[in-house]
Design an enzyme around this catalytic site. Structure first.
Site, PDB file in Angstrom:
ATOM      1  N   LEU A 319       0.811  -1.218   0.000  1.00  0.00           N
ATOM      2  CA  LEU A 319       0.000   0.000   0.000  1.00  0.00           C
ATOM      3  C   LEU A 319       0.844   1.267   0.000  1.00  0.00           C
ATOM      4  CD1 LEU A 319      -2.749  -1.033   2.589  1.00  0.00           C
ATOM      5  CD2 LEU A 319      -2.891  -1.085   0.093  1.00  0.00           C
ATOM      6  N   GLY A 320       2.014   1.216   0.596  1.00  0.00           N
ATOM      7  CA  GLY A 320       2.872   2.397   0.664  1.00  0.00           C
ATOM      8  C   GLY A 320       4.192   2.062   1.311  1.00  0.00           C
ATOM      9  N   GLN A 321       5.163   2.952   1.131  1.00  0.00           N
ATOM     10  CA  GLN A 321       6.477   2.744   1.729  1.00  0.00           C
ATOM     11  C   GLN A 321       7.167   4.085   1.911  1.00  0.00           C
ATOM     12  OE1 GLN A 321       9.086   0.514  -0.884  1.00  0.00           O
ATOM     13  NE2 GLN A 321       8.029   1.276  -2.692  1.00  0.00           N
ATOM     14  N   GLY A 322       8.125   4.110   2.814  1.00  0.00           N
ATOM     15  CA  GLY A 322       8.883   5.322   3.089  1.00  0.00           C
ATOM     16  C   GLY A 322      10.100   4.994   3.916  1.00  0.00           C
ATOM     17  N   THR A 323      10.697   6.025   4.492  1.00  0.00           N
ATOM     18  CA  THR A 323      11.895   5.801   5.298  1.00  0.00           C
ATOM     19  C   THR A 323      11.587   4.986   6.548  1.00  0.00           C
ATOM     20  OG1 THR A 323      11.512   7.920   6.401  1.00  0.00           O
ATOM     21  CG2 THR A 323      12.998   7.926   4.509  1.00  0.00           C
ATOM     22  N   LYS A 326       7.246  -0.104   5.523  1.00  0.00           N
ATOM     23  CA  LYS A 326       6.238  -0.376   4.496  1.00  0.00           C
ATOM     24  C   LYS A 326       4.869  -0.602   5.123  1.00  0.00           C
ATOM     25  CE  LYS A 326       9.259  -2.375   0.943  1.00  0.00           C
ATOM     26  NZ  LYS A 326      10.553  -2.022   1.553  1.00  0.00           N
ATOM     27  N   VAL A 327       3.830  -0.297   4.333  1.00  0.00           N
ATOM     28  CA  VAL A 327       2.455  -0.577   4.737  1.00  0.00           C
ATOM     29  C   VAL A 327       1.904  -1.638   3.794  1.00  0.00           C
ATOM     30  CG1 VAL A 327       0.147   0.347   5.135  1.00  0.00           C
ATOM     31  CG2 VAL A 327       2.152   1.773   5.595  1.00  0.00           C
ATOM     32  N   LYS A 343       1.417  -1.972   9.189  1.00  0.00           N
ATOM     33  CA  LYS A 343       2.581  -1.106   9.022  1.00  0.00           C
ATOM     34  C   LYS A 343       3.796  -1.817   9.613  1.00  0.00           C
ATOM     35  CE  LYS A 343       4.003   3.715   9.804  1.00  0.00           C
ATOM     36  NZ  LYS A 343       3.570   5.018  10.364  1.00  0.00           N
ATOM     37  N   ASP A 440       2.016  16.226  10.303  1.00  0.00           N
ATOM     38  CA  ASP A 440       2.204  15.802   8.907  1.00  0.00           C
ATOM     39  C   ASP A 440       0.871  15.610   8.194  1.00  0.00           C
ATOM     40  OD1 ASP A 440       3.723  15.218   6.678  1.00  0.00           O
ATOM     41  OD2 ASP A 440       3.969  13.097   7.173  1.00  0.00           O
TER      42      ASP A 440
END
Length: 737
Positions: A319-323, A326-327, A343, A440
């Site tokens: 579904l998503g990723q970042g620093t 991941k989700v 998450k 955020d």
């Protein structure tokens, strides 16, 4: 059930009305006057009847299938006052003083009293709509407010509400300032009327009563850094359940327990021999390949990976990723509904500590809002798996950002913007009362609960004007949500206000000026971010598409139509000189050097020592051509829907603005010219809706965080009393696809 609309007239008695004849010799023409009066009265009544019929038909058609809150399957069906309707006079707004469909002038014979301000100064035509609501919305006054003898709110030292300006150059609004005359109450979505009451909350420091804060004082902001010790102390108290890998035995424990003793020994012996000969069992090998971690501590995504105790979760999508990590979209084999979002935090100490803070915040939200009525994502459970902290939550639809990217027209209808704004501000009000700052807020972190929508095919000319990416993603259609309910997610950067404050927070496009300027930041930074999001919903793109500080500050000044206040720039220099609080490492090189120490003004465009402009032409165009003062900028966008006559000047009161617009409309009607097919759709109710929307944005975009409107004050803003008829109202819970 369609909405019931009652239309009636409000009649007032006047002492000097000449609606009856007098007797005596002086009244020789009384019979003629009576005949003429009766004729005019009959003619006027006929015109009024025609007007009522047209208005009734117009409103009924727009409301018939739009706001049916009594459907059994409607998720927003009112929980309170479910079987009650109310007469919505509270939300009345001003109409044009000269209705276009009536050309007959009704004269008031009491002309000598016309200048007198009286409650009975005119005969108003009132359109009363029965409209269900979900909650009552009482007025919450700040502690410094009172009500005078004229039932007006008097506020002292409350910058959020604004005061009357002493200069004619700037018009500043105050609540309940204008007398309501000929009125009509337009519908609002139920989400636009959600109420908020201050409650007693349970927070980690055992403080049960949180006093709603009006704003932050100058000293708080100047020296605010928070406490690292409190953050670490809070994180130490976090207890995580360790989720073990699947047992090397192929049989589950229940099955092993049911085996006879002799068979159990054989099973154990066979498994041990297999484990020692191959270095690992098949199950262990499978687990190792199922959930891999790279050298940077990231989980390596692979569809159908199995993880958690007993292989509980099955990975189905990224579904998503970042620093942070991941989700994942996963199947939960233990509970229904089966699909959940997990998450997975990076297996690095720094990110594990941050995840513990997020976990404490999510737990605080859950403890105080177990039903999720304040639009915050709720935590189901958490566990530690192979050094990855995993947070399990419900699975919702796409983010607002993703929905906009896949839409032929990225702009949202006004009714949806109002509903989303109400939810966002109300949610932030709840968080702030818990002592939580999100830090955020952006479209990527706002999820749509239900993505079902109505798709409208766009004209070929419009489709051809779209970018290739948007054209392919939208398939040439505009999508309008049936229900704009949202959830706020990603509390990974959120903090408790008394804990450590990093020097830089927020995604650049939604970053408040006090953060850019290196001043202390607190609750007001969330309000600025919400304002950026709301403008993005109106214009369909980011308000601040920039990547460096100088250009960002230049855009801020242009959009606000005013330079930075000298007092906050002076604080910036003072704080830097005395090394107070936390400051960004590049503050001097990217911010302070661009301000004149004598005038305290921003030096843009940038010039070298010889006086030559060194700001690039591309940067100049972005600042000077891609944006304008906010009221002018939004007016340009709204003209696409309402025609060239719509123009809002926030330095003028609403009546003056409408007078100018009405003059343009009258001139166009006389000349039979129109630059847009939708020009004639602009009415006063629509204008007022957008006028007060811009007024709220102006208060949310206040440069000085100590004067910026608070979330609680924003909920009481006039804009939330106004409705609008648009596609968002028409498609609300529409059963058609």
């Amino acid at each position: 059930m369609s909405q019931n609309i009652q239309i009636g007239t409000r009649k007032r008695s006047r002492a000097n009305m000449n609606n009856s004849t007098t007797t005596g010799p002086a009244n020789n023409t009384s019979s003629n006057k009576t005949f003429l009066d009766n004729f005019e009265e009959t003619r006027t009544n006929k015109l009024l009847d025609e007007m009522f019929a047209r208005q009734n038909s117009f409103l009924t058609d727009n409301l018939r299938n739009s706001l049916d809150l009594n459907q059994a399957d409607n998720p927003l069906r009112p929980r309170q006052h479910q079987h009650q309707l109310f007469l919505d006079n509270e939300n009345a707004i001003e109409l044009d003083e000269e209705p276009r469909i009536i050309n007959t002038t009704i004269n008031n014979s009491n002309n000598h009293n016309s200048s007198r301000v009286d409650e009975d100064a005119d005969d108003d035509i009132i359109f009363i709509k029965e409209q269900p609501i979900q909650f009552s919305s009482p007025l919450i006054l700040p502690s410094s407010s009172s009500i005078n003898n004229n039932n007006n709110i008097v506020t002292s030292n409350n910058p959020g509400c604004g005061t009357a300006a002493t200069s004619n150059s700037t018009y500043i609004t105050t609540p309940k300032k204008f007398k309501k005359q000929r009125t009509i109450s337009l519908p609002q979505l139920p989400l636009s009327k959600l109420s908020y009451q201050s409650n007693y909350f349970n927070v980690p420091d055992q403080t049960n009563a949180i006093v709603p804060r009006v704003t932050q004082t100058e000293n708080e902001l100047l020296h605010l850094t928070g406490s690292c010790a409190k953050t670490l102390e809070g994180n130490k108290a976090v207890n995580l359940t360790i989720a073990h890998s699947t047992s090397p035995f192929s049989n589950p424990p229940a099955q092993i327990a049911s085996l006879p003793q002799s068979n159990l020994k054989k099973q154990i012996g066979s498994s041990l021999r297999k484990f020692t000969s191959n270095g690992s069992s098949e199950s262990a090998s499978s687990n190792k390949s199922n959930f891999k971690t790279d050298k940077d501590g990231h989980y390596v995504y692979q569809e159908n990976d199995i993880f958690g105790s007993g292989g509980r979760f099955v990975v189905k999508d990224l579904l998503g990723q970042g620093t942070f990590g991941k989700v994942l979209k996963c199947i939960d084999n233990k509970y229904e509904p089966n699909y959940v979002a997990v998450k997975v935090i990076r297996a690095v100490d720094r990110y594990r500590e941050a995840a513990k803070t997020e976990l404490r915040i999510l737990q605080t939200i859950l403890n105080n809002d177990p039903q999720g009525q304040f639009q915050c994502l709720l935590l189901r459970e958490c566990f530690d798996y192979k050094n990855h902290i995993c947070l399990v939550t419900d699975l919702y639809g796409r983010s607002i950002y993703d929905f906009m990217c896949s839409n032929g027209i990225a702009r949202f209808p006004g009714s949806h913007i109002q509903a989303i704004a109400r939810q966002l501000i109300r949610s932030v009000c709840f968080l702030h009362d818990l002592g939580i700052i999100h830090t955020d807020l952006k479209p990527e972190n706002i999820l749509i609960c239900d993505e079902t929508h109505i798709a409208q095919k766009l004209p070929l000319k419009t489709v051809q004007s779209l970018s290739k990416r948007r054209r392919e993603a939208s398939k040439g259609k505009r999508k309008i949500l049936k229900n704009p309910e949202i959830k706020i997610i990603d509390f990974g950067s959120a903090i408790f206000h008394y804990e450590y404050h990093p020097p830089v927070i927020s995604t650049r496009h939604y970053r408040a000026p006090e953060i850019v300027l290196g001043l202390g930041w607190s609750f007001p930074c969330d309000i600025w971010s919400i304002a950026c999001v709301l403008v993005e919903l109106v214009i369909g793109e980011s308000l601040y598409p920039i990547h460096e500080n100088l250009e960002h500050m230049a855009m801020m000044q242009r959009i606000n139509g005013t330079p930075f206040p000298t007092d906050i720039i002076d604080k910036m220099f003072y704080k830097s000189k005395h090394k107070l609080g936390n400051s960004p490492s590049d503050l001097n090189s990217t911010v302070i050097k661009h301000f004149d120490r004598k005038t305290l003004s921003l030096q843009w465009p940038e010039k070298n020592k010889r006086g030559d402009t060194i700001t690039t032409e591309k940067s100049m165009k972005r600042v000077l051509q891609s944006c304008d003062r906010l009221d002018i900028y939004i007016s340009k966008v709204l003209k696409q829907d309402y025609g060239d006559s719509l123009s809002i000047n926030w330095n003028l009161p609403p009546e003056k603005n409408w007078s100018l617009i009405n003059s343009k409309l009258a001139w166009k009607r006389q000349t039979h010219s129109s630059s847009s097919s939708t020009t004639d759709e602009l009415d006063k109710e629509t204008f007022l809706f957008w006028y007060w929307f811009i007024d709220l944005l102006r208060k949310m975009f206040e440069f000085d965080p100590t004067k910026r409107i608070t979330a609680k004050d924003a909920l009481d803003h006039e804009w939330f009393n106004l409705g609008i008829l648009d596609d968002g109202i028409a498609t609300y819970n529409n059963t058609q696809g």
